[in-house]
Write a protein that holds these residues in place. Structure first.
Motif, short mmCIF file in Angstrom:
data_model
loop_
_atom_site.label_atom_id
_atom_site.label_comp_id
_atom_site.label_asym_id
_atom_site.label_seq_id
_atom_site.Cartn_x
_atom_site.Cartn_y
_atom_site.Cartn_z
N SER A 67 101.71 70.13 18.50
CA SER A 67 100.80 68.99 18.51
C SER A 67 99.36 69.46 18.45
O SER A 67 98.99 70.48 19.05
CB SER A 67 101.01 68.14 19.77
N LEU A 68 98.56 68.72 17.72
CA LEU A 68 97.13 68.96 17.67
C LEU A 68 96.42 67.65 17.34
O LEU A 68 97.05 66.62 17.16
CB LEU A 68 96.77 70.07 16.67
N PHE A 69 95.09 67.71 17.30
CA PHE A 69 94.30 66.52 16.98
C PHE A 69 94.07 66.46 15.48
O PHE A 69 93.69 67.44 14.85
CB PHE A 69 92.96 66.55 17.71
N PHE A 82 101.93 65.00 16.09
CA PHE A 82 102.95 66.05 16.10
C PHE A 82 103.10 66.58 14.68
O PHE A 82 103.28 65.81 13.73
CB PHE A 82 104.29 65.48 16.60
N ILE A 83 103.00 67.91 14.53
CA ILE A 83 103.04 68.55 13.22
C ILE A 83 104.34 69.34 13.09
O ILE A 83 104.71 70.08 14.00
CB ILE A 83 101.84 69.50 13.02
N ASP A 95 103.53 60.45 14.34
CA ASP A 95 102.86 59.85 15.49
C ASP A 95 103.24 60.56 16.78
O ASP A 95 102.44 60.66 17.71
CB ASP A 95 103.23 58.37 15.61
N SER A 96 104.47 61.03 16.87
CA SER A 96 104.95 61.69 18.09
C SER A 96 106.15 62.55 17.74
O SER A 96 106.71 62.48 16.64
CB SER A 96 105.36 60.64 19.13
N LYS A 97 106.54 63.37 18.69
CA LYS A 97 107.74 64.19 18.49
C LYS A 97 108.98 63.31 18.39
O LYS A 97 109.93 63.64 17.67
CB LYS A 97 107.89 65.18 19.64
N THR A 98 108.98 62.21 19.13
CA THR A 98 110.13 61.30 19.06
C THR A 98 110.32 60.77 17.64
O THR A 98 111.45 60.68 17.15
CB THR A 98 109.91 60.13 20.03
N VAL A 608 111.10 79.39 13.41
CA VAL A 608 110.68 80.77 13.29
C VAL A 608 109.62 81.08 14.33
O VAL A 608 109.68 82.08 15.04
CB VAL A 608 110.15 81.05 11.87
N VAL A 609 108.62 80.21 14.43
CA VAL A 609 107.57 80.36 15.43
C VAL A 609 107.88 79.37 16.54
O VAL A 609 107.77 78.18 16.37
CB VAL A 609 106.18 80.06 14.85
N SER A 610 108.30 79.86 17.69
CA SER A 610 108.81 78.99 18.75
C SER A 610 107.69 78.44 19.61
O SER A 610 107.49 78.85 20.74
CB SER A 610 109.81 79.74 19.62
N MET A 611 106.95 77.53 19.05
CA MET A 611 105.91 76.83 19.80
C MET A 611 106.10 75.34 19.55
O MET A 611 106.38 74.93 18.44
CB MET A 611 104.51 77.22 19.32
N ILE A 612 105.90 74.56 20.59
CA ILE A 612 106.07 73.12 20.42
C ILE A 612 105.34 72.40 21.56
O ILE A 612 105.22 72.91 22.66
CB ILE A 612 107.56 72.73 20.41
N GLN A 613 104.83 71.23 21.28
CA GLN A 613 104.16 70.41 22.28
C GLN A 613 105.17 69.45 22.89
O GLN A 613 105.85 68.74 22.17
CB GLN A 613 103.02 69.62 21.63
#
Length: 810
Positions: A67-69, A82-83, A95-98, A608-613
């Protein structure tokens, strides 16, 4: 009026260019088909690769999410988004991870071909000030960033995209991901298409040369329709600027925004037209492929003889002039160009070797510390995606970005070194994946044969074997890259100087070509081949001499390792190893929730890159939270029950960090403001009715009333708070936990974050919030602003605080 003007201009220009391009493409398609079949019949090719090649490395993977702005041009506001970056490297915003997990359509989908990723408004405004309207724009007034760490996607024709993150660390991570998306999208011409790809690239080059544009072209990026759209915009853009620019009204910032919207609209129209017309062109050429193929195979010998005859005639015309240009204007500079290319490229490939070595050593250390095959499966699952991990590969890419052709660019009409930098980075990624894949196959073979006994020695042997093969392959790849780069720099320069005198003489050679063969033998192509042959010898000698110098780590051409390891290449036919399943990976890897049944027959896609908001949880210091992988995020069916609460949290976040204080609505509220009730927790043994007590901030307070509360009720509330804090501890900063007061009567805590079950992903994104915390130990509850830990029996005390300046009641 503007719409009518821009529509007519774009349609007319696109139609004219596609008509010119189609004529050239139809000719080059037949020449490319001839070259492909001739190569197939005669055979040949370069040296054999020593490393194995993975067929589909990103199958079942996603690259990145978080997530970012995101700045929305529609209402000029920053919004938390959410990207998701799937394995085609398209940037999708939700709009969101959901919304992402429900497989809804993305709000925005960005194809990054032709973009540049910027990390400061200064870089952005420098590019903006070079575009119409012709006036300087102040970066303080053009757009106000939500944070100090912007990420901007800039394109010369298409819409720009603005993002922001909270910390510099996150900015670097996202920037690496965006650059990888651009790098992959720019390299979108399939190399395995031996007819359509060379036909297209030669057609674009010949079309630009006919317009007087020689040398490299920065916008030769993306799919064929995108490249053709860039070709249209190259001439259409200045015309639109002259016609529309003076008619824009309003302040400078508004004129700049309006121009960007117009440019984006025109680019979309042009891209839509080139997409349809190019598809029709390819379909028409492919329909003729069968008869052409049969004719070529029947008359191949006669066509080759005819071409050789014409080549000898053109060679007699061109070589004397070419050799003179070569001696005076090119030979003195070949070594300088080669040195400028070799230094940063060799450092980049050496860094690839070092990164691979370090990662394998880390796998060996982890296996030495215990865990057996399960640990190996977990480590190898991470290692398998090393080449596609943008941040881990960033140090390799940065070495090549130091490539500088300053002083040579103007002489040889090289627009910028970006074409060579991008190509070198793509080759580096391929070599890294080849090394990793070869190591995987060798290690898997060894483990199948002898088990996990003496794991460190097994890993060491496989590592040494792979590094030797990498050294040879990287040398071969680099030498080929240097030769191609030198040709890309020198050949356009020679053509530009030879064409004025040679081009008028070429049409007379058409009379020497049989009519049946004229489709496959073109004098323009033969002319370029003769020019290439004239300089190839000098380039080959320069690269060969450079290989002797040890500092470049190049093998001599006399060292050939063809078929040196035939047993290894047999392993290349084996399917890719599924380490997580085969060697006892995490159970969640193979689990599928009931909500995913019918959509996925296997496990969820891995990141691959394990990052998430994590949705709905405010993170004051990190815009993205490290988790072991997508599999540990709650499944959709579990989130569905919380969707209303998450939507409510999202609405509250949109309102801002806090609402303004409201006025009191009743007499009781006014009385509470005058005589506030202060609740404290004191030991049960404290006997106090009225008098003075000293608060934790050292201020004496008058006590008017003391109320005892049942101990068991309070103990139950405390225990409940402890359990909730243990769940939430992974996402909250430790100092935030210290500020939670155990005396709050409702004992509310932050929404629980997803924990990582005590394990950390080898992704390079160790979250600072989880350092020093053990999931197995309950964290102490602190009371008071000082944060010290107290074991207390709770009693509720109502008191009026006495103001130190005169006893005035608050």
């Amino acid at each position: 009026p503007l719409d009518f003007c821009q529509t007519n201009c774009s349609e007319a220009r696109t139609k004219d260019l596609m008509a010119e391009f189609s004529e050239v493409y139809e000719q080059q398609y037949k020449v490319a088909l001839f070259n492909s079949i001739r190569f197939e019949i005669e055979g040949g090719g370069g040296t054999q690769s020593q490393l194995l090649h993975r067929k589909d490395p990103l199958a079942g993977r996603t690259i990145f999410s978080g997530s970012l702005f995101h700045y929305l041009e529609e209402n000029r506001k920053w919004k938390n988004r959410f990207i998701s970056v799937p394995n085609d490297y398209t940037i999708n915003t939700y709009d969101s991870k959901t919304a992402h997990d429900r497989h809804l359509h993305p709000k925005v989908s960005i194809n990054c071909a032709g973009y540049k990723a910027l990390t400061s408004m200064e870089e952005y405004m420098e590019l903006m000030n070079n575009s119409p309207p012709d006036a300087k724009v102040d970066n303080n007034t053009f757009i106000k960033c939500a944070t100090k760490f912007p990420l901007i996607l800039w394109h010369p024709y298409a819409r720009h995209h603005y993002f922001c993150v909270v910390t510099e660390k996150e900015q670097k991570k996202w920037h690496a991901v965006l650059q990888d998306c651009i790098r992959h999208s720019n390299n979108d011409l399939p190399e395995d298409c031996t007819v359509k790809t060379p036909a297209f690239t030669d057609s674009v080059r010949l079309h630009r040369q006919a317009k007087g544009h020689y040398g490299t072209w920065d916008m030769m990026c993306g799919t064929p329709p995108q490249i053709l759209a860039n070709l249209v915009m190259e001439t259409l853009y200045p015309k639109l600027r002259d016609v529309i620019g003076p008619r824009l009204k309003g302040k400078m910032q508004q004129r700049q925004r309006n121009w960007m919207l117009i440019s984006d609209a025109v680019y979309k129209q042009v891209l839509s037209q080139t997409t349809g017309q190019y598809a029709a062109l390819v379909e028409a050429c492919e329909a003729q492929r069968g008869p052409l193929d049969a004719s070529l195979r029947t008359d191949m010998d006669q066509i080759i003889a005819s071409k050789e005859h014409i080549s000898s005639k053109i060679r007699a015309l061109v070589l004397p002039k070419a050799e003179q240009i070569l001696r005076t204007n090119i030979q003195p500079y070949i070594n300088s160009i080669l040195e400028a290319l070799m230094e940063p490229t060799s450092r980049g490939f050496a860094e690839v070797r070092d990164v691979f070595f370090k990662e394998v050593v880390e796998v060996s250390k982890n296996s030495l510390n215990g865990g057996g095959k399960e640990k190996i499966g977990e480590n190898m699952e991470r290692l398998s995606m090393l080449a596609f991990h943008p941040v881990k590969m960033q140090s390799c890419y940065e070495k090549v970005e130091e490539l500088n052709l300053e002083g040579l660019q103007q002489r040889f009409n090289v627009s910028s070194p970006s074409v060579f930098i991008s190509r070198a980075q793509i080759l580096m990624r391929e070599q890294m994946d080849n090394a990793v894949y070869t190591f995987e196959q060798l290690l898997h073979q060894s483990l199948e044969a002898q088990g996990d006994n003496d794991m460190c020695k097994t890993i060491q042997r496989c590592q040494d074997r792979v590094l030797k093969k990498y050294d040879y392959d990287s040398s071969t790849v680099r030498k080929k890259f240097f030769r191609e780069a030198l040709l890309q720099i020198i050949i356009p320069y020679m053509l530009q100087n030879l064409s004025p005198s040679c081009a008028p003489e070429l049409p007379r050679f058409n009379e020497l070509i049989f009519e049946d063969f004229s489709r496959f033998v073109l004098v323009e192509n033969i002319f370029e081949e003769v020019v290439l042959q004239s300089v190839s010898k000098d380039i080959m000698m320069a690269v060969k001499e450079a290989a002797v110098q040890r500092r470049h780590n190049l093998y001599r051409d006399s060292i050939i390792l063809t078929n040196s390891d035939p047993n290894l290449h047999l392993l290349g036919e084996n399917p890719q190893v599924d380490w997580a399943t085969k060697f006892g990976g995490d159970e969640h890897d193979v689990s599928v929730s009931s909500g995913d049944e019918g959509r996925s027959s296997g496990r969820r896609r891995k990141q691959v890159v394990s990052m998430i908001q994590v949705e709905g949880v405010p993170l004051p210091y990190e815009s993205c939270l490290e988790v072991p992988g997508v599999e540990l995020i709650p499944e959709e069916d579990a989130e569905m029950s919380q969707s209303k609460e998450e939507d409510q949290l999202e609405k509250e976040e949109d309102l801002g960090p806090s609402e303004n204080p409201k006025s009191p609505d009743s007499v009781n509220e006014i009385r509470d403001l005058i005589n506030p009730v202060v609740e404290m927790v004191l030991p049960v043994s404290t006997e106090l009715t009225t008098g003075t007590i000293t608060m934790e901030d050292g201020v004496p307070e008058n006590v008017t009333h003391v109320t005892a509360v049942e101990v068991d009720k309070e103990e139950a509330a405390i225990q409940n708070a402890i359990e909730e804090l243990e769940i939430a501890v992974q996402g909250d900063e430790s100092e935030h936990i210290a500020e939670i007061s155990a005396a709050e009567s409702d004992y509310e805590s932050s929404p629980p974050l997803v924990t990582d079950s005590g394990s950390h992903e080898d992704s390079g994104f160790q979250s600072p919030t989880s350092e020093g915390l053990d999931d197995g130990e309950p964290q102490p509850i602190t009371n008071g602003l000082s944060g010290e830990t107290k074991i207390i029996d709770p009693v509720e005390v109502e008191s009026n605080r006495q103001d130190s300046r005169g006893g005035e009641k608050k």
